[in-house]
Design a protein around this motif. Structure first.
Motif, PDB file in Angstrom:
ATOM      1  N   ALA A 153       0.830  -1.205   0.000  1.00 48.49           N
ATOM      2  CA  ALA A 153       0.000   0.000   0.000  1.00 48.49           C
ATOM      3  C   ALA A 153       0.866   1.257   0.000  1.00 48.49           C
ATOM      4  N   GLN A 154       1.957   1.224   0.778  1.00 44.23           N
ATOM      5  CA  GLN A 154       2.855   2.378   0.815  1.00 44.23           C
ATOM      6  C   GLN A 154       3.517   2.606  -0.539  1.00 44.23           C
ATOM      7  N   GLU A 155       3.894   1.509  -1.212  1.00 39.99           N
ATOM      8  CA  GLU A 155       4.487   1.637  -2.538  1.00 39.99           C
ATOM      9  C   GLU A 155       3.461   2.173  -3.538  1.00 39.99           C
ATOM     10  N   MET A 156       2.220   1.715  -3.418  1.00 37.62           N
ATOM     11  CA  MET A 156       1.172   2.209  -4.304  1.00 37.62           C
ATOM     12  C   MET A 156       0.903   3.694  -4.065  1.00 37.62           C
ATOM     13  N   ILE A 157       0.994   4.119  -2.809  1.00 39.81           N
ATOM     14  CA  ILE A 157       0.813   5.534  -2.492  1.00 39.81           C
ATOM     15  C   ILE A 157       1.916   6.369  -3.153  1.00 39.81           C
ATOM     16  N   ALA A 158       3.150   5.825  -3.126  1.00 43.57           N
ATOM     17  CA  ALA A 158       4.257   6.548  -3.762  1.00 43.57           C
ATOM     18  C   ALA A 158       4.013   6.708  -5.265  1.00 43.57           C
ATOM     19  N   ALA A 198      -6.553  11.772 -10.056  1.00 40.46           N
ATOM     20  CA  ALA A 198      -5.307  11.404  -9.386  1.00 40.46           C
ATOM     21  C   ALA A 198      -5.387  11.706  -7.894  1.00 40.46           C
ATOM     22  N   GLU A 199      -6.014  12.809  -7.538  1.00 50.63           N
ATOM     23  CA  GLU A 199      -6.177  13.151  -6.112  1.00 50.63           C
ATOM     24  C   GLU A 199      -7.078  12.141  -5.410  1.00 50.63           C
ATOM     25  N   LEU A 200      -8.166  11.746  -6.086  1.00 49.92           N
ATOM     26  CA  LEU A 200      -9.064  10.749  -5.493  1.00 49.92           C
ATOM     27  C   LEU A 200      -8.361   9.401  -5.325  1.00 49.92           C
ATOM     28  N   ARG A 201      -7.571   9.005  -6.317  1.00 51.55           N
ATOM     29  CA  ARG A 201      -6.842   7.738  -6.230  1.00 51.55           C
ATOM     30  C   ARG A 201      -5.879   7.746  -5.048  1.00 51.55           C
ATOM     31  N   LEU A 202      -5.162   8.827  -4.868  1.00 52.44           N
ATOM     32  CA  LEU A 202      -4.228   8.936  -3.750  1.00 52.44           C
ATOM     33  C   LEU A 202      -4.960   8.890  -2.422  1.00 52.44           C
ATOM     34  N   SER A 203      -6.082   9.608  -2.318  1.00 49.55           N
ATOM     35  CA  SER A 203      -6.852   9.616  -1.078  1.00 49.55           C
ATOM     36  C   SER A 203      -7.362   8.220  -0.739  1.00 49.55           C
ATOM     37  N   GLY A 204      -7.859   7.498  -1.758  1.00 46.59           N
ATOM     38  CA  GLY A 204      -8.351   6.142  -1.515  1.00 46.59           C
ATOM     39  C   GLY A 204      -7.259   5.204  -1.039  1.00 46.59           C
ATOM     40  N   LEU A 205      -6.082   5.295  -1.623  1.00 47.92           N
ATOM     41  CA  LEU A 205      -4.961   4.447  -1.207  1.00 47.92           C
ATOM     42  C   LEU A 205      -4.514   4.770   0.212  1.00 47.92           C
ATOM     43  N   GLN A 206      -4.525   6.035   0.567  1.00 45.85           N
ATOM     44  CA  GLN A 206      -4.135   6.426   1.925  1.00 45.85           C
ATOM     45  C   GLN A 206      -5.116   5.886   2.950  1.00 45.85           C
ATOM     46  N   GLN A 207      -6.407   5.913   2.632  1.00 46.63           N
ATOM     47  CA  GLN A 207      -7.409   5.354   3.544  1.00 46.63           C
ATOM     48  C   GLN A 207      -7.250   3.840   3.668  1.00 46.63           C
ATOM     49  N   SER A 208      -6.976   3.186   2.546  1.00 45.72           N
ATOM     50  CA  SER A 208      -6.752   1.736   2.566  1.00 45.72           C
ATOM     51  C   SER A 208      -5.542   1.394   3.430  1.00 45.72           C
ATOM     52  N   HIS A 209      -4.486   2.204   3.343  1.00 47.03           N
ATOM     53  CA  HIS A 209      -3.294   1.971   4.153  1.00 47.03           C
ATOM     54  C   HIS A 209      -3.602   2.111   5.636  1.00 47.03           C
ATOM     55  N   GLN A 210      -4.418   3.080   5.998  1.00 47.56           N
ATOM     56  CA  GLN A 210      -4.779   3.254   7.402  1.00 47.56           C
ATOM     57  C   GLN A 210      -5.574   2.063   7.930  1.00 47.56           C
ATOM     58  N   ARG A 211      -6.413   1.504   7.082  1.00 45.51           N
ATOM     59  CA  ARG A 211      -7.156   0.307   7.513  1.00 45.51           C
ATOM     60  C   ARG A 211      -6.204  -0.858   7.755  1.00 45.51           C
ATOM     61  N   LEU A 212      -5.196  -0.995   6.911  1.00 44.89           N
ATOM     62  CA  LEU A 212      -4.209  -2.060   7.100  1.00 44.89           C
ATOM     63  C   LEU A 212      -3.410  -1.849   8.380  1.00 44.89           C
ATOM     64  N   VAL A 213      -3.097  -0.582   8.693  1.00 47.06           N
ATOM     65  CA  VAL A 213      -2.383  -0.272   9.939  1.00 47.06           C
ATOM     66  C   VAL A 213      -3.214  -0.718  11.144  1.00 47.06           C
ATOM     67  N   MET A 214      -4.511  -0.420  11.128  1.00 44.46           N
ATOM     68  CA  MET A 214      -5.382  -0.819  12.234  1.00 44.46           C
ATOM     69  C   MET A 214      -5.504  -2.338  12.321  1.00 44.46           C
ATOM     70  N   LYS A 215      -5.551  -2.998  11.164  1.00 44.21           N
ATOM     71  CA  LYS A 215      -5.636  -4.460  11.170  1.00 44.21           C
ATOM     72  C   LYS A 215      -4.374  -5.081  11.737  1.00 44.21           C
ATOM     73  N   LEU A 216      -3.223  -4.519  11.405  1.00 38.67           N
ATOM     74  CA  LEU A 216      -1.976  -5.012  11.975  1.00 38.67           C
ATOM     75  C   LEU A 216      -1.959  -4.842  13.486  1.00 38.67           C
ATOM     76  N   ALA A 217      -2.350  -3.674  13.943  1.00 34.79           N
ATOM     77  CA  ALA A 217      -2.330  -3.396  15.390  1.00 34.79           C
ATOM     78  C   ALA A 217      -3.255  -4.330  16.156  1.00 34.79           C
ATOM     79  N   SER A 218      -4.314  -4.814  15.493  1.00 35.22           N
ATOM     80  CA  SER A 218      -5.264  -5.697  16.180  1.00 35.22           C
ATOM     81  C   SER A 218      -4.640  -7.035  16.559  1.00 35.22           C
ATOM     82  N   PHE A 219      -3.528  -7.421  15.913  1.00 36.58           N
ATOM     83  CA  PHE A 219      -2.885  -8.683  16.253  1.00 36.58           C
ATOM     84  C   PHE A 219      -2.364  -8.670  17.685  1.00 36.58           C
TER      85      PHE A 219
END
Length: 423
Positions: A153-158, A198-219
């Motif tokens: 996700a971070q690479e996709m954001i870049a 392009a702005e919408l695509r970046l915003s969507g990827l950033q939100q997806s990354h935040q969801r992954l961060v929360m999922k990781l923390a849940s472990f």
């Protein structure tokens, strides 16, 4: 953190294995954590210490250890007191004619039953340990998978940021040419729309990354992560050995040794069932007192059940069938394991090769094409659509590079999980 969730001794012994198996010393999956990022090493340590699912085995182990201690005990000895001929009528109206018997009784086990029970309880403990290792590898495999997805996700954001920069640059160039009268206002609107997308695509990827961060923390039960992302790289790969060598190394994996533990368990259950065909002897010895004469006498007795071997035949046959069934389950399990390992191995090779081709051939060519196309557009030799197509081809290739790199890393993690070794 409560004491029930402290990192147990068994979990401590698993830490070094898990750190190696899940690539903590290999670049493809993680590196050292920064102040705002977390490394896979830290994530694994936190998960082993605080994941509630892992600590259920501490309770199960305690219960089985108690059962083992119980099975080691010899048959209990019972004491009994029996009073006869008192509080009746006639000559038995008083306690003078009472007969009091004090006796000890127990069972003499034959057929080595206690040893069979201890063996079964010990085997169950060992099987639980194998299950603990497998379950731990499964949990950490899921953790690693989510970790790699977060890196992806971070690479996709870049790449999305790069696309946003290209869109901004394109709009600037098109506006400049429109002012010069070289292009129609329609192209300015198209460039503005592309920028918004392009702005919408970046915003969507950033939100997806935040969801992954929360999922990781849940472990490890963290609800408000103090970190923003993960540290790692997707682009360095280990050259795996041949598949035959890899499968040979897998013979020491908990996923394989579990079948041997299952066989030992069923064998122990069969041995215990067979011991039940040996007849136990119940014995009793004691002293009887006759109040009427003041005399004492010893008493003794034994009890032997008849035809116990016939009664136990069905249980023995059932245990033998379960033992024979293990071999078929083992063959099916090994075949399934072979397919799973080979799929991961084949896909790893395929995606790793794709990464090299994209890095060494496709993307350098598309970068050159984009540069030449932009120059040609500004010179009026190429259309706006030609420039946009060149941009999208490059961005699509970079996304494909990330997809293949993430897939290669995921399959490498699966291989290391299955063989319980680093490549």
């Amino acid at each position: 953190m409560s004491s029930s969730y402290r990192l147990g001794e068994r979990a401590r012994r698993l830490v070094p294995l898990c750190l190696i198996v899940f690539g903590l010393f290999n670049a493809p999956i993680c590196a050292h954590a920064t102040n705002r990022n977390i490394s896979l090493a830290t994530a694994i340590t936190k998960t082993l210490a605080q994941n509630p699912q892992l600590h259920q085995y501490d309770l199960k182990q305690s219960g089985l250890a108690s059962q083992l201690a119980t099975q080691k005990l010899r048959p209990r000895v019972s004491a009994s007191v029996e009073v006869e001929n008192f509080a009746g009528s006639g000559d038995y109206a008083s306690s003078k004619s009472a007969e009091t018997t004090l006796a000890l009784s127990s069972v003499m086990e034959l057929g080595d039953k206690r040893s069979a029970r201890v063996s079964l309880a010990s085997t169950r403990l060992q099987l639980l340990e194998d299950e603990r290792k497998i379950f731990t590898l499964d949990i950490l495999g899921a953790l690693t998978s989510n970790f790699i997805k977060a890196i992806k996700a971070q690479e996709m954001i870049a790449v999305a940021k790069e696309g946003l920069d290209l869109a901004k640059h394109t709009l600037t160039v098109v506006k400049k040419r429109a002012v010069q009268g070289a292009v129609a206002d329609l192209e300015v609107k198209r460039a503005a729309a592309a920028l918004a997308q392009a702005e919408l695509r970046l915003s969507g990827l950033q939100q997806s990354h935040q969801r992954l961060v929360m999922k990781l923390a849940s472990f490890w039960r963290e609800t408000s992560p103090a970190w923003d992302g993960v540290d790692g790289s997707l682009y360095n790969f280990t050259s795996p050995p041949s598949y035959s060598d890899l499968y040979q190394r897998a013979s020491r994996s908990p996923f394989i040794t579990r079948y041997a533990s299952d066989a030992r368990l069923k064998k122990a259950e069969l041995a215990l069932a067979q011991t039940q065909s040996s007849t136990d002897i119940s014995w009793q010895v004691g002293v009887r007192r006759f109040e009427e004469t003041g005399d004492n006498a010893l008493i003794a007795g034994i009890s032997i059940p008849l035809f116990s071997d016939r009664r136990n035949a069905s249980e023995t046959n059932s245990a033998r069938a379960a033992y024979d069934e293990v071999e078929y389950s083992k063959q099916y399990g090994l075949a399934k394991f072979h397919v799973q390992l080979y799929e991961a191995y084949s896909q790893y090779q395929q995606h790793a090769k794709s990464v090299r081709v994209y890095q060494q051939t496709i993307i350098p060519a598309l970068v050159s094409i984009l540069s030449d196309t932009e120059k040609a557009y500004q010179a009026g030799r190429y259309r706006y659509q030609d420039w946009i197509i060149a941009q999208e081809e490059l961005l699509t290739a970079k996304r494909a590079l990330i997809d293949n790199a993430a897939a290669a890393s995921l399959n490498q993690a699966i291989i290391e999980q299955l063989i319980a070794e680093p490549l």
